[in-house]
Motif scaffolding. Structure first.
Motif, PDB file in Angstrom:
ATOM      1  N   GLU A  97      15.219  49.980  76.954  1.00 46.35           N
ATOM      2  CA  GLU A  97      13.936  50.586  77.309  1.00 46.35           C
ATOM      3  C   GLU A  97      13.157  51.003  76.072  1.00 46.35           C
ATOM      4  OE1 GLU A  97      12.032  53.821  80.457  1.00 46.35           O
ATOM      5  OE2 GLU A  97      14.180  53.870  80.044  1.00 46.35           O
ATOM      6  N   LEU A  98      13.855  51.487  75.047  1.00 51.63           N
ATOM      7  CA  LEU A  98      13.171  51.824  73.799  1.00 51.63           C
ATOM      8  C   LEU A  98      12.478  50.596  73.212  1.00 51.63           C
ATOM      9  CD1 LEU A  98      15.594  54.188  71.838  1.00 51.63           C
ATOM     10  CD2 LEU A  98      13.502  54.802  73.057  1.00 51.63           C
ATOM     11  N   VAL A 114      19.490  42.511  64.445  1.00 53.90           N
ATOM     12  CA  VAL A 114      20.883  42.649  64.016  1.00 53.90           C
ATOM     13  C   VAL A 114      21.422  44.024  64.412  1.00 53.90           C
ATOM     14  CG1 VAL A 114      22.435  42.696  62.034  1.00 53.90           C
ATOM     15  CG2 VAL A 114      20.592  41.004  62.131  1.00 53.90           C
ATOM     16  N   TYR A 115      20.621  45.069  64.238  1.00 51.87           N
ATOM     17  CA  TYR A 115      21.062  46.408  64.637  1.00 51.87           C
ATOM     18  C   TYR A 115      21.210  46.518  66.155  1.00 51.87           C
ATOM     19  CZ  TYR A 115      20.886  48.593  60.046  1.00 51.87           C
ATOM     20  OH  TYR A 115      21.151  48.948  58.748  1.00 51.87           O
ATOM     21  N   TYR A 116      20.424  45.764  66.899  1.00 51.62           N
ATOM     22  CA  TYR A 116      20.576  45.729  68.355  1.00 51.62           C
ATOM     23  C   TYR A 116      21.943  45.155  68.718  1.00 51.62           C
ATOM     24  CZ  TYR A 116      19.754  44.470  73.247  1.00 51.62           C
ATOM     25  OH  TYR A 116      19.866  44.332  74.617  1.00 51.62           O
ATOM     26  N   GLN A 117      22.313  44.051  68.090  1.00 54.63           N
ATOM     27  CA  GLN A 117      23.636  43.475  68.338  1.00 54.63           C
ATOM     28  C   GLN A 117      24.739  44.459  67.923  1.00 54.63           C
ATOM     29  OE1 GLN A 117      22.888  39.850  66.042  1.00 54.63           O
ATOM     30  NE2 GLN A 117      23.013  38.662  67.950  1.00 54.63           N
ATOM     31  N   GLY A 131      27.365  57.784  67.169  1.00 55.14           N
ATOM     32  CA  GLY A 131      26.964  57.308  65.847  1.00 55.14           C
ATOM     33  C   GLY A 131      26.215  55.991  65.921  1.00 55.14           C
ATOM     34  N   GLY A 132      26.641  55.092  66.807  1.00 59.50           N
ATOM     35  CA  GLY A 132      25.942  53.819  66.984  1.00 59.50           C
ATOM     36  C   GLY A 132      24.535  54.006  67.497  1.00 59.50           C
ATOM     37  N   LEU A 133      24.362  54.916  68.461  1.00 51.70           N
ATOM     38  CA  LEU A 133      23.033  55.185  69.004  1.00 51.70           C
ATOM     39  C   LEU A 133      22.109  55.787  67.952  1.00 51.70           C
ATOM     40  CD1 LEU A 133      23.665  56.620  72.584  1.00 51.70           C
ATOM     41  CD2 LEU A 133      22.561  54.458  71.993  1.00 51.70           C
ATOM     42  N   ARG A 134      22.621  56.760  67.194  1.00 52.33           N
ATOM     43  CA  ARG A 134      21.784  57.384  66.173  1.00 52.33           C
ATOM     44  C   ARG A 134      21.382  56.367  65.106  1.00 52.33           C
ATOM     45  NH1 ARG A 134      22.884  60.785  69.591  1.00 52.33           N
ATOM     46  NH2 ARG A 134      21.259  59.504  70.529  1.00 52.33           N
ATOM     47  N   THR A 135      22.313  55.499  64.731  1.00 54.37           N
ATOM     48  CA  THR A 135      21.983  54.463  63.748  1.00 54.37           C
ATOM     49  C   THR A 135      20.885  53.555  64.275  1.00 54.37           C
ATOM     50  OG1 THR A 135      24.214  54.466  62.822  1.00 54.37           O
ATOM     51  CG2 THR A 135      22.886  52.497  62.449  1.00 54.37           C
ATOM     52  N   PHE A 136      20.998  53.131  65.524  1.00 54.08           N
ATOM     53  CA  PHE A 136      19.976  52.243  66.084  1.00 54.08           C
ATOM     54  C   PHE A 136      18.627  52.940  66.172  1.00 54.08           C
ATOM     55  CE2 PHE A 136      17.467  50.595  69.580  1.00 54.08           C
ATOM     56  CZ  PHE A 136      17.352  49.271  69.196  1.00 54.08           C
ATOM     57  N   GLU A 137      18.609  54.175  66.675  1.00 57.72           N
ATOM     58  CA  GLU A 137      17.345  54.906  66.773  1.00 57.72           C
ATOM     59  C   GLU A 137      16.703  55.050  65.392  1.00 57.72           C
ATOM     60  OE1 GLU A 137      18.336  57.916  70.521  1.00 57.72           O
ATOM     61  OE2 GLU A 137      18.946  58.427  68.480  1.00 57.72           O
ATOM     62  N   SER A 189      22.304  62.684  54.803  1.00 56.17           N
ATOM     63  CA  SER A 189      23.372  61.967  55.507  1.00 56.17           C
ATOM     64  C   SER A 189      22.796  61.009  56.550  1.00 56.17           C
ATOM     65  CB  SER A 189      24.335  62.959  56.173  1.00 56.17           C
ATOM     66  OG  SER A 189      25.025  63.719  55.214  1.00 56.17           O
ATOM     67  N   ILE A 190      21.756  61.470  57.253  1.00 63.18           N
ATOM     68  CA  ILE A 190      21.101  60.603  58.238  1.00 63.18           C
ATOM     69  C   ILE A 190      20.491  59.389  57.552  1.00 63.18           C
ATOM     70  CG2 ILE A 190      19.214  60.474  59.917  1.00 63.18           C
ATOM     71  CD1 ILE A 190      19.718  63.478  60.459  1.00 63.18           C
ATOM     72  N   ALA A 191      19.988  59.573  56.336  1.00 66.25           N
ATOM     73  CA  ALA A 191      19.356  58.472  55.604  1.00 66.25           C
ATOM     74  C   ALA A 191      20.295  57.295  55.422  1.00 66.25           C
ATOM     75  CB  ALA A 191      18.850  58.962  54.245  1.00 66.25           C
ATOM     76  N   VAL A 192      21.605  57.571  55.293  1.00 68.02           N
ATOM     77  CA  VAL A 192      22.588  56.499  55.095  1.00 68.02           C
ATOM     78  C   VAL A 192      23.446  56.313  56.347  1.00 68.02           C
ATOM     79  CG1 VAL A 192      22.644  56.732  52.594  1.00 68.02           C
ATOM     80  CG2 VAL A 192      24.190  58.125  53.992  1.00 68.02           C
ATOM     81  N   ASP A 193      23.000  56.869  57.460  1.00 67.95           N
ATOM     82  CA  ASP A 193      23.699  56.745  58.745  1.00 67.95           C
ATOM     83  C   ASP A 193      25.158  57.178  58.647  1.00 67.95           C
ATOM     84  OD1 ASP A 193      21.540  55.766  60.392  1.00 67.95           O
ATOM     85  OD2 ASP A 193      21.683  53.900  59.264  1.00 67.95           O
TER      86      ASP A 193
END
Length: 230
Positions: A97-98, A114-117, A131-137, A189-193
């Protein structure tokens, strides 16, 4: 000049009925970004395309048409459907949906593909869903130019996030309890996921929610309503 019917790597984001027997499908493609296409006859009994055009299945598609709304010509599955269940399925619907809501038509983002996969694989494995969700967002907002640089901020400073202005220094340490305030060390830390620390995960969730809600213009997400019902 004859039209070229090229094949495109894609995933289905969303589909809905269109006219009597067709579907209107939103795709996320590797080279063209979000593409909408009419799939003629897909709702007829026994339609082969209907069984292929399911979410979370890697496919190859071809379309025709010179306007923004295309007509699907062919679709072939090039992998198996990911068997997502429970919270993992709800998270995957949220990710779809995003993309459907925030991507502009034919605005290509191959790195985001690639990040979607990646996030689908994380949801399937269940090892680090949050962690996967935050990285994708994070990567979605970065690709769209909606999130300021995080790695240049001072780790020792407290910042307040303003969607239109970016990160401004907080005027008083007591403001750290405000939802829009973040410590620089967490933002780095968020900057480098890197979401190993619980405090970073919580900060990332707040930050992504603020930035995404601003981009949505206050319109609620259907997938969030499903989360609440569950």
């Amino acid at each position: 000049m004859a039209e070229r019917f090229e094949q495109h790597a894609a995933y289905v984001l969303h589909s809905r009925p269109y006219r009597d027997t067709s579907l209107l499908v939103d795709f996320f493609t590797l080279e063209q970004g979000r593409v909408s296409a009419v799939v003629q006859g897909a709702r007829r009994p026994g339609s082969r395309l209907r069984s292929i055009l399911q979410p979370f299945v890697p496919i190859q598609i071809r379309w025709r048409g010179r306007q923004e709304l295309k007509t699907l010509q062919q679709a072939e599955a090039v992998g198996t459907m990911m068997l997502l269940q429970g919270n993992a399925l709800l998270c995957a619907l949220y990710v779809n949906e995003l993309l459907q809501r925030l991507l502009q038509p034919f605005d290509a983002h191959p790195r985001l593909y690639v990040y979607y996969q990646y996030v689908l694989n994380e949801l399937l494995s269940g090892s680090d869903v949050e962690g996967g969700l935050r990285t994708f967002e994070h990567r979605l907002l970065h690709e769209l130019g909606c999130l300021p640089a995080l790695d240049t901020l001072d780790a020792a400073q407290l910042y307040q996030f303003h969607p239109e202005q970016g990160f401004l220094l907080a005027t008083h340490p007591a403001e750290q309890d405000k939802p829009a305030c973040f410590w620089g060390q967490h933002l780095q830390s968020i900057a480098v996921d890197d979401y190993a620390e619980p405090d970073v995960k919580r900060a990332a969730k707040r930050l992504m929610r603020l930035a995404i809600d601003h981009q949505l213009g206050g319109t609620p997400l259907r997938s969030r309503s499903l989360f609440k019902k569950m």
